[in-house]
Design an enzyme around this catalytic site. Structure first.
Site, short mmCIF file in Angstrom:
data_model
loop_
_atom_site.label_atom_id
_atom_site.label_comp_id
_atom_site.label_asym_id
_atom_site.label_seq_id
_atom_site.Cartn_x
_atom_site.Cartn_y
_atom_site.Cartn_z
N ASP A 162 -7.87 -7.98 0.74
CA ASP A 162 -7.19 -7.07 1.65
C ASP A 162 -6.12 -7.88 2.38
OD1 ASP A 162 -6.36 -5.41 3.74
OD2 ASP A 162 -8.36 -4.57 4.04
N CYS A 252 9.48 1.04 0.13
CA CYS A 252 10.34 1.95 -0.61
C CYS A 252 10.41 3.28 0.13
CB CYS A 252 9.86 2.14 -2.05
SG CYS A 252 8.16 2.67 -2.22
#
Length: 300
Positions: A162, A252
């Site tokens: 993680d 993005c």
């Protein structure tokens, strides 16, 4: 791979590109085949930019890609590390540095010695740094490793963690170094990275032009849900950054909640934690070109 005929020349000698002269199905098939063998990597312009922002990059640096899948940016950084390392070694050799040239009298070396020297020279062209590509999903980690097999990948390590709690890595000192005594005490120096890329998970609304079917699903809720995850990843990256290092944060998404708001919050929290941080100007390759004067209507 299928052979591709050159497009027919139109009047004036310029190639004529169009559905009548190019078999796009065969081009697509060729690109897929080359992609599977690693001879071609397809990236959109936006995907290339984050890794370019890590410049200057050298083969001796420690680099961390915290959210690496599907691996295009990792391979881009890996390729650059090999290019710079090889270029630096060749430049040193041509400059007449230590071991930079061989005298004529050495031409009588045996084939075995020549082979050993060639092998040593090849090893010397490899990067001496480290590139850690991290991805939470193990299945996607396997994809990164598979893609990396198609190119030299000596400094690459793939991890599955993680990113918000990426562990601090410790470095074993090399034998004979001044800190080699740490191996006997069980204490090793903590690794800090010279370059870190945080291309974090996001809502992806910046890619709607290629996924227009997702537009009706757009809403601010997704960005609000992603913000704390993105901030936690960025803060962990800043903690792992070496003094004088560079971290690139990218998404993005076009949503300020996932971009400017995350960076502003990270700067505030970082300063509160005692981190000395500053925003950097983009590298020259990303700076807008000077505006061209509009000559229409001029001369009045």
């Amino acid at each position: 791979a299928p052979a591709l005929a050159a497009p027919a020349a139109a009047e004036g000698g310029a190639p004529k590109l169009g559905s009548d002269s190019v078999d796009f199905d065969r081009v697509t098939e060729l690109l897929i085949r080359l992609g599977k063998t690693g001879e071609v990597v397809q990236q959109e312009h936006g995907s290339v930019l984050p890794a370019l922002c890590l410049a200057p990059l050298s083969g001796d640096m420690a680099v961390l890609d915290l959210c690496a899948a599907p691996g295009s940016k990792t391979l881009q950084v890996l390729d650059r590390m090999h290019q710079v390392a090889a270029g630096a070694r060749i430049s040193t050799d041509q400059g007449g540095g230590p071991g930079g040239g061989a005298s004529a009298g050495q031409g009588s070396a045996s084939n075995g010695s020549a082979a050993a020297a060639a092998a040593a020279a090849a090893v010397d062209l490899l990067p001496r740094g480290l590139l850690v590509a991290n991805e939470l999903e193990r299945r996607r980690c396997g994809k990164i490793s598979e893609r990396a097999r198609s190119q030299p990948s000596l400094p690459l390590i793939v991890t599955s963690c993680d990113a918000r709690v990426f562990p601090t890595l410790q470095v074993a000192a090399s034998e004979g170094s001044s800190s080699s005594s740490s191996s006997s005490t069980g204490v090793f120096p903590r690794l800090k990275f010279d370059r870190i890329l945080c291309d974090v998970p996001c809502s992806g609304d910046g890619a709607l032009r290629k996924m227009p079917e997702e537009l009706p699903k757009w809403g601010v809720t997704r960005a609000l849900a992603e913000h704390p995850v993105q901030l936690a990843i960025l803060l962990r990256g800043l903690e792992l950054l070496a003094p004088g290092g560079r971290l690139v944060y990218s998404t993005c998404s076009l949503n300020p909640i996932e971009n400017e708001a995350v960076v502003a919050a990270a700067l505030s929290a970082g300063h509160a934690r005692g981190l000395r941080l500053k925003l950097l100007d983009p590298p020259p390759v990303l700076r807008p070109a000077p505006a061209q004067p509009n000559h229409e209507g001029a001369g009045g």
